[in-house]
Design an enzyme around this catalytic site. Sequence first.
Site, PDB file in Angstrom:
ATOM      1  N   ASN A 121     -15.502   3.176   6.033  1.00  0.00           N
ATOM      2  CA  ASN A 121     -14.411   4.100   6.383  1.00  0.00           C
ATOM      3  C   ASN A 121     -13.945   4.856   5.155  1.00  0.00           C
ATOM      4  OD1 ASN A 121     -13.922   3.414   9.173  1.00  0.00           O
ATOM      5  ND2 ASN A 121     -13.246   1.420   8.417  1.00  0.00           N
ATOM      6  N   TYR A 180      -1.671  -1.426  11.154  1.00  0.00           N
ATOM      7  CA  TYR A 180      -1.996  -1.906   9.801  1.00  0.00           C
ATOM      8  C   TYR A 180      -0.878  -1.535   8.831  1.00  0.00           C
ATOM      9  CZ  TYR A 180      -3.668  -1.416   5.041  1.00  0.00           C
ATOM     10  OH  TYR A 180      -3.747  -1.462   3.682  1.00  0.00           O
ATOM     11  N   LYS A 185       2.153  -3.816   6.571  1.00  0.00           N
ATOM     12  CA  LYS A 185       2.502  -3.747   5.141  1.00  0.00           C
ATOM     13  C   LYS A 185       4.022  -3.601   4.986  1.00  0.00           C
ATOM     14  CE  LYS A 185      -1.552  -4.237   3.408  1.00  0.00           C
ATOM     15  NZ  LYS A 185      -1.893  -5.525   2.835  1.00  0.00           N
ATOM     16  N   ARG A 222      -9.628  14.227   9.863  1.00  0.00           N
ATOM     17  CA  ARG A 222      -9.599  12.891  10.454  1.00  0.00           C
ATOM     18  C   ARG A 222      -8.165  12.597  10.886  1.00  0.00           C
ATOM     19  NH1 ARG A 222     -11.378   7.812   6.737  1.00  0.00           N
ATOM     20  NH2 ARG A 222      -9.394   8.275   5.727  1.00  0.00           N
ATOM     21  N   SER A 271       0.830  -1.208   0.000  1.00  0.00           N
ATOM     22  CA  SER A 271       0.000   0.000   0.000  1.00  0.00           C
ATOM     23  C   SER A 271       0.860   1.253   0.000  1.00  0.00           C
ATOM     24  CB  SER A 271      -0.855  -0.030   1.263  1.00  0.00           C
ATOM     25  OG  SER A 271      -1.392   1.234   1.529  1.00  0.00           O
ATOM     26  N   ASN A 331      -5.299   4.583  -4.082  1.00  0.00           N
ATOM     27  CA  ASN A 331      -6.656   4.404  -3.550  1.00  0.00           C
ATOM     28  C   ASN A 331      -7.557   3.669  -4.552  1.00  0.00           C
ATOM     29  OD1 ASN A 331      -5.440   6.611  -1.918  1.00  0.00           O
ATOM     30  ND2 ASN A 331      -7.456   6.667  -0.977  1.00  0.00           N
TER      31      ASN A 331
END
Length: 342
Positions: free
Chosen positions: A202, A152, A156, A299, A127, A183
Amino acid sequence: MKKTVLVSGGAGFIGSHVTVELIEAGYDVVVADNFSNCDTTCFEGVKKITGREDIPLVKMDFCDAAAVDKLFDGYPIDAVIHFAAYKAVGESVAKPVMYYKNNLQSFLNVLEAAEKHGGCNVLFSSSATVYGEPDELPVTEKSPRQPATSPYGNTKQICEDILSDTVKASSGAIKGIALRYFNPIGAHPSALIGELPRGVPNNLVPFITQTAIGKRECLSIFGNDYPTPDGTCQRDYIDIVDLAKAHVYAVTRMVEGKMKKDYEIFNIGTGRPVSVLELVNAFEKVNGIKLNYKFAPRREGDVTAIWADPTLANEEMGWKAGRSVEETLAAAWAWERHLAGK
Ligand code: UDP
């Protein structure tokens, strides 16, 4: 002779699209999934799209080493694409042990089975999160990785390192490619497979389509005071079918012995930054819908802007993103309507 690809986590969003593209490119595919984060909807969709009722589906957990070993005994596996992993950033912060255990153990089991069976080609789904908040844009594969901001993201990075080390120690028996996704959004043009988030989404695009269909009242755009042209975050939204095709290029590169190094990394993105507001506006325009949205506080953990330099994948693999954001958002909306039976 047809080559066989094992797709772990093959019943999920990315896995199902990749399975379709592999089959259409002439590969035999074995799908394995524990259905912890999906049901059989997409697998059924894959069978309809490809017209193949005979795709092997193995219900199993990749944390079960004996089960993974048995899979390698049972099929002539030329390449593995490893998707089976947890992927919710927030949940990983709350449950780090669960994330490290699942995401690392499952991948170690794949590599152990590959070693035991004389080697294999291993494609790891990584990612863009490994770049963190980048110092320069767009990011190339040479841009430094930043310390992960969530367990998370750390899984990766660790899995990339595990693959690199394993390849190095294998004297050519194990070859590896890590694809760093930006994305992924959208759905197959048939609207038979797509993203099926559990509970409140999410991610931005499922939240947009669920708001448009009336499942959610209002989209919150997280932050409009970022140092970007319109104040909202910029990302590199890559069409899911384009992304799936990148896996076919990567697998073919491995099985045909075309790799330049035994371990390679490629960015899988468009090279095009799109802001949250631009994405919302494009969705409204292409689908003729007025979306209910409001600006909300930033966020936590979001980076301001990131997009790919996909030159390496373009030039080395011959892969290039093709679909426009508008086409992709139309497909995402068709999928949401398909789910709602509309
Ligand atoms: N985003 C938003 N509202 C939402 C979900 C996401 O404004 O309900 C924004 C988020 O802040 C980020 C972008 O959309 O700037 C993409 O977020 P997503 O979670 O889809 O992917 P990420 O880039 O975090 O992996």
